[in-house]
Design an enzyme around this catalytic site. Structure first.
Site, PDB file in Angstrom:
ATOM      1  N   PRO A   1     -19.176 -22.631  14.575  1.00 52.87           N
ATOM      2  CA  PRO A   1     -20.277 -23.186  15.375  1.00 52.87           C
ATOM      3  C   PRO A   1     -21.653 -22.741  14.884  1.00 52.87           C
ATOM      4  O   PRO A   1     -22.662 -23.348  15.173  1.00 52.87           O
ATOM      5  CB  PRO A   1     -20.001 -22.623  16.782  1.00 52.87           C
TER       6      PRO A   1
ATOM      7  N   GLU B   1     -12.196 -14.337  17.181  1.00 56.11           N
ATOM      8  CA  GLU B   1     -13.662 -14.397  17.242  1.00 56.11           C
ATOM      9  C   GLU B   1     -14.267 -14.681  15.882  1.00 56.11           C
ATOM     10  O   GLU B   1     -15.483 -14.744  15.730  1.00 56.11           O
ATOM     11  CB  GLU B   1     -14.228 -13.079  17.772  1.00 56.11           C
TER      12      GLU B   1
ATOM     13  N   ARG C   1     -11.893 -39.982   2.084  1.00 49.22           N
ATOM     14  CA  ARG C   1     -12.010 -41.432   2.080  1.00 49.22           C
ATOM     15  C   ARG C   1     -13.103 -41.926   1.136  1.00 49.22           C
ATOM     16  O   ARG C   1     -13.139 -43.110   0.789  1.00 49.22           O
ATOM     17  CB  ARG C   1     -12.260 -41.964   3.488  1.00 49.22           C
TER      18      ARG C   1
ATOM     19  N   ASP D   1     -19.220 -48.772   6.461  1.00 51.78           N
ATOM     20  CA  ASP D   1     -19.040 -47.806   7.536  1.00 51.78           C
ATOM     21  C   ASP D   1     -20.377 -47.441   8.151  1.00 51.78           C
ATOM     22  O   ASP D   1     -21.392 -47.427   7.473  1.00 51.78           O
ATOM     23  CB  ASP D   1     -18.420 -46.514   6.980  1.00 51.78           C
TER      24      ASP D   1
HETATM   25  O1  LIG Z   1     -16.447 -18.361  18.533  1.00 48.32           O
HETATM   26  C1  LIG Z   1     -15.332 -17.889  18.674  1.00 48.32           C
HETATM   27  N1  LIG Z   1     -14.295 -18.156  17.866  1.00 48.32           N
HETATM   28  C2  LIG Z   1     -14.489 -19.009  16.744  1.00 48.32           C
HETATM   29  C3  LIG Z   1     -14.702 -18.208  15.482  1.00 48.32           C
HETATM   30  C4  LIG Z   1     -14.765 -19.099  14.251  1.00 48.32           C
HETATM   31  C5  LIG Z   1     -13.548 -20.043  14.210  1.00 48.32           C
HETATM   32  N2  LIG Z   1     -13.437 -20.716  15.486  1.00 48.32           N
HETATM   33  C6  LIG Z   1     -14.134 -21.862  15.728  1.00 48.32           C
HETATM   34  C7  LIG Z   1     -14.701 -22.699  14.780  1.00 48.32           C
HETATM   35  C8  LIG Z   1     -15.314 -23.691  15.532  1.00 48.32           C
HETATM   36  C9  LIG Z   1     -16.092 -24.798  15.011  1.00 48.32           C
HETATM   37  C10 LIG Z   1     -16.074 -25.092  13.648  1.00 48.32           C
HETATM   38  C11 LIG Z   1     -16.847 -26.142  13.192  1.00 48.32           C
HETATM   39  N3  LIG Z   1     -17.633 -26.873  14.041  1.00 48.32           N
HETATM   40  C12 LIG Z   1     -17.634 -26.562  15.363  1.00 48.32           C
HETATM   41  C13 LIG Z   1     -16.877 -25.535  15.871  1.00 48.32           C
HETATM   42  N4  LIG Z   1     -15.139 -23.482  16.819  1.00 48.32           N
HETATM   43  N5  LIG Z   1     -14.403 -22.363  16.954  1.00 48.32           N
HETATM   44  C14 LIG Z   1     -13.219 -19.838  16.608  1.00 48.32           C
HETATM   45  C15 LIG Z   1     -15.042 -16.977  19.761  1.00 48.32           C
HETATM   46  C16 LIG Z   1     -13.808 -16.619  20.214  1.00 48.32           C
HETATM   47  C17 LIG Z   1     -14.028 -15.681  21.238  1.00 48.32           C
HETATM   48  C18 LIG Z   1     -13.179 -14.963  22.059  1.00 48.32           C
HETATM   49  C19 LIG Z   1     -13.750 -14.106  23.025  1.00 48.32           C
HETATM   50  C20 LIG Z   1     -15.122 -13.989  23.138  1.00 48.32           C
HETATM   51  C21 LIG Z   1     -15.968 -14.710  22.315  1.00 48.32           C
HETATM   52  C22 LIG Z   1     -15.421 -15.550  21.368  1.00 48.32           C
HETATM   53  N6  LIG Z   1     -16.025 -16.354  20.458  1.00 48.32           N
END
Ligand SMILES: O=C(N[C@H]1CCCN(c2cc(-c3ccncc3)n[nH]2)C1)c1cc2ccccc2[nH]1
Length: 246
Positions: A89, A116, A154, A169
């Site tokens: 994120p 995390e 693609r 597209d």
């Molecule tokens: O942000 C967290 N985990 C992420 C760590 C990186 C991989 N994960 C992830 C990638 C994405 C992502 C990737 C690409 N675009 C949007 C979201 N969302 N979640 C899981 C997170 C997990 C967590 C657990 C307890 C307290 C805080 C916490 N934060």
């Protein structure tokens, strides 16, 4: 193009890359997707891949040693250097422009975090680019990796046949897509397909589709339109759309 994916869930990546256009592109040898599990690079009896986070708190962090060893194996699997991308994120928002740039590279390595995430020192040392597919927190990076595999796959030459050409597209020319229709010509609710689409007048159909794409972008994503320099013809089509809309 070769895409290596570091993930605790290789089966997810294999499934996502086995279907549709990307699955066909793999069968045609246009793209190769390989998944690597850091759990295969552990050395303890429990095959641990997570550790407690320094500073305390509820979450765990992925163990650095298996990640480092897995990435080293990925890098040396083939001679071609890879651009290493971490899905998070905290990354830069993925755009079609960036997809087109990534699609030109010979090799990508996509790192999917869980828990995390991964140690910040590992990011500094091993990651070339951090990418987000949207402003939400998922359970891991695998969905982001699947998005990149599909969007980049693609665009590989030969991946799309004429029926599903990427050229038409959305986002390829910065616009949203026009509406699409299929049988019946008039549905049970009495709604008819726009007559121009049944006219056989291909020039008129092309104009209608462009007008609708411009109009929809104006209505739904004015931010995309603001980035574009419209031709005189496009401006006339959009004005026509606005007149009927307002
Ligand atoms: O942000 C967290 N985990 C992420 C760590 C990186 C991989 N994960 C992830 C990638 C994405 C992502 C990737 C690409 N675009 C949007 C979201 N969302 N979640 C899981 C997170 C997990 C967590 C657990 C307890 C307290 C805080 C916490 N934060």
């Amino acid at each position: 193009m070769r895409i290596d994916v570091l993930t605790l869930f290789p089966e997810f990546i294999h499934a996502a890359a086995a279907v549709g256009v990307v699955g066909r592109a793999q069968q045609r040898g246009l793209i190769e997707v390989a998944a690597w599990n850091p759990r295969d690079f552990t050395h303890d009896n429990y095959r641990r891949v997570d550790e407690r986070t320094f500073g305390g708190g509820p979450g765990m962090v992925m163990s650095t040693r298996p990640l480092t060893d897995c990435l080293a194996a990925i890098r040396t699997a083939v001679p071609e250097p890879a651009r290493v991308i971490y899905l998070t994120p905290q990354g830069a928002r993925l755009t079609q422009r960036r997809v087109r740039e990534l699609a030109l590279l010979p090799r990508l390595a996509l790192v999917c975090g869980r828990y995390e995430g991964i140690d910040e020192r590992l990011i500094a040392r091993e990651i070339d680019e951090e990418i987000s597919i949207g402003d939400y927190v998922l359970s891991g990076g695998e969905l982001g990796a699947a998005v990149i595999i599909d969007a980049v796959g693609r665009l590989q030459p030969g991946a799309l046949n004429d029926a599903d050409s990427a050229a038409h597209d959305s986002f390829e020319d910065g616009l949203l897509d026009c509406p699409h229709y299929t049988r019946p010509e008039v549905d049970a609710q009495g709604d008819a397909v726009p007559a121009v689409l049944l006219s056989g007048d291909h020039a008129a159909i092309a104009r209608w589709r462009r007008r609708e794409a411009l109009g929809r972008t104006w209505l739904r994503r004015p931010d995309l339109l603001a980035r574009m320099t419209l031709s005189r013809a496009d401006r006339a089509l959009l004005d026509d759309f606005r007149r009927t809309w307002l």
